[in-house]
Motif scaffolding. Structure first.
Motif, mmCIF file in Angstrom:
data_model
loop_
_atom_site.group_PDB
_atom_site.id
_atom_site.type_symbol
_atom_site.label_atom_id
_atom_site.label_comp_id
_atom_site.label_asym_id
_atom_site.label_seq_id
_atom_site.Cartn_x
_atom_site.Cartn_y
_atom_site.Cartn_z
ATOM 1 N N THR A 79 -0.753 11.845 23.778
ATOM 2 C CA THR A 79 0.235 11.535 22.744
ATOM 3 C C THR A 79 -0.433 10.987 21.499
ATOM 4 N N ARG A 126 7.478 18.258 25.739
ATOM 5 C CA ARG A 126 8.691 17.462 25.629
ATOM 6 C C ARG A 126 9.791 17.993 26.544
ATOM 7 N N LEU A 173 9.468 7.995 24.181
ATOM 8 C CA LEU A 173 9.947 9.302 24.621
ATOM 9 C C LEU A 173 10.580 9.225 26.010
ATOM 10 N N GLN A 209 9.095 16.911 30.022
ATOM 11 C CA GLN A 209 9.428 15.495 30.170
ATOM 12 C C GLN A 209 10.933 15.311 30.395
#
Length: 379
Positions: A60, A30, A91, A33
């Motif tokens: 995911t 995360r 996300l 990202q």
């Protein structure tokens, strides 16, 4: 080893950025990202346009379902990708919302890009989104794909998207720092290669064969993607997606990752699309004389030189041309369907109208719509 030339960052106005599953998965996924979104936002603030190609639906989905390993059956893989894709997009939407940027989801298959009209429609959609200041997020439509789930073609997809939108630079974010002389996982002494002028068999041999557990591509897939981009004159940057500002650093001249030169464009327009076509629809086997004329004389393919028709395809579809030994000569767009070519193969052009009751054109494949395999880089 050649020295790495400076990046003329100001000329890279349109980029395609591909992020692999390995970068987005795991405890730090995360954060990676978010930092990638921050870099893309910084590029957008400089007036650059970015198309994001994102893997990660499968990874995911595995996380959401609490699974540690990819299942073996294709329906299960497709179902897991279906579970993961909405969350993956959510996300990305959340990551870009910090910078007041909107995103749009585009799911494509190799079949979409194999049809010229769909290919052009995809380009028009992407152009519109970029014009509106929206970040397109492209992924393979894993829920309906079969072969692409197995072999992990998002690297190849990113190269296709780069040529589709006329990108100035292709960026491949990976969990590996750069291209190495040998696979660093099995050869710790291997050194990174900062610059590759041309991708050939020697360079391809440097790639490791084994992908990671959550992705399905591997280094060879990335090299083949860079090779496709190179044929279109587009340079490629292979960068560590786990390094917070690797792309911004590279554009500032820091020698991070590996730069693959763009070089002269071999094809443009429709012939470039033919060169990069994911999967031609069928094949035509030609005799030795026709094979020589196609390879050396730049000739069109006439019915007289055709020995065999393989597969089912319609007018305007792309087919492979093979010599009598089964070697690929090139790929071209046909002016007649498979059934029609079967009826006129081996015959003179003056006989076409009598055999079919009509004649579209003398040529089965016109030379302007034919891409030679000999001009393509070795696979």
């Amino acid at each position: 080893m050649q020295n790495r030339p400076p990046l003329p960052a100001q000329t890279y106005r349109r980029l395609v950025v591909k992020v692999g599953s390995a970068v987005l998965s795991g405890p730090a996924g995360r954060q990676h990202q978010l930092t990638i979104a921050a870099q893309i936002a910084a590029l957008r603030a400089e007036g650059r346009e970015v198309v994001l190609v994102s893997s990660g639906a499968m990874a995911t989905g595995l996380g959401k379902l609490g699974l540690r390993e990819r299942p073996q059956t294709m329906p299960a893989k497709q179902a897991i990708a279906a579970v993961g894709q909405p969350t993956l997009m959510y996300l990305w939407e959340q990551a870009f919302s910090w910078y007041n940027l909107q995103v749009a989801q585009i799911l494509l298959t190799a079949e979409d890009l194999a049809h010229r009209h769909r290919y052009l429609n995809a380009r028009q959609t992407l152009e519109t989104l970029l014009r509106w200041g929206i970040v397109p997020v492209v992924n393979e439509n894993d829920t309906v794909m079969v072969e692409e789930i197995k072999f992990g073609d998002n690297d190849q997809l990113s190269a296709l998207i780069a040529t589709l939108v006329g990108a100035d630079l292709l960026v491949l974010f990976s969990d590996i720092e750069a291209l190495y002389e040998a696979d660093p996982r099995t050869h710790p002494e291997a050194q990174p290669i900062p610059y590759v002028a041309r991708i050939d068999a020697k360079v391809l041999d440097m790639a490791g064969e084994s992908p990671n557990q959550v992705g399905t591509g591997g280094m060879r897939s990335k090299l083949l993607a860079a090779e496709k981009a190179q044929a279109a004159g587009i340079p490629t940057l292979l960068l560590p997606g786990t390094r917070a500002e690797s792309l911004l650093e590279a554009l500032r001249g820091v020698p991070v990752g590996t730069l693959f030169a763009g070089g002269p464009r071999r094809y443009s327009g429709q012939r470039l699309w033919l060169y990069q076509l994911p999967k031609p629809r069928g094949a035509i086997v030609v005799d030795a004389g026709a094979a020589q004329a196609l390879r050396q004389g730049g000739a069109s393919l006439l019915p007289a030189g055709i020995l065999e028709v393989r597969g089912r395809f319609g007018v305007g579809e792309a087919v492979r041309c093979l010599d009598p030994q089964g070697q690929l000569i090139g790929i071209g767009l046909v002016n007649y369907s498979a059934a029609e070519i079967e009826r006129i193969r081996g015959r003179k052009t003056r006989e076409i109208e009598a055999l079919l009751g009509y004649k579209n054109t003398d040529e089965v494949i016109h030379r302007d719509y034919f891409a030679l395999a000999s001009e393509m880089a070795s696979r």
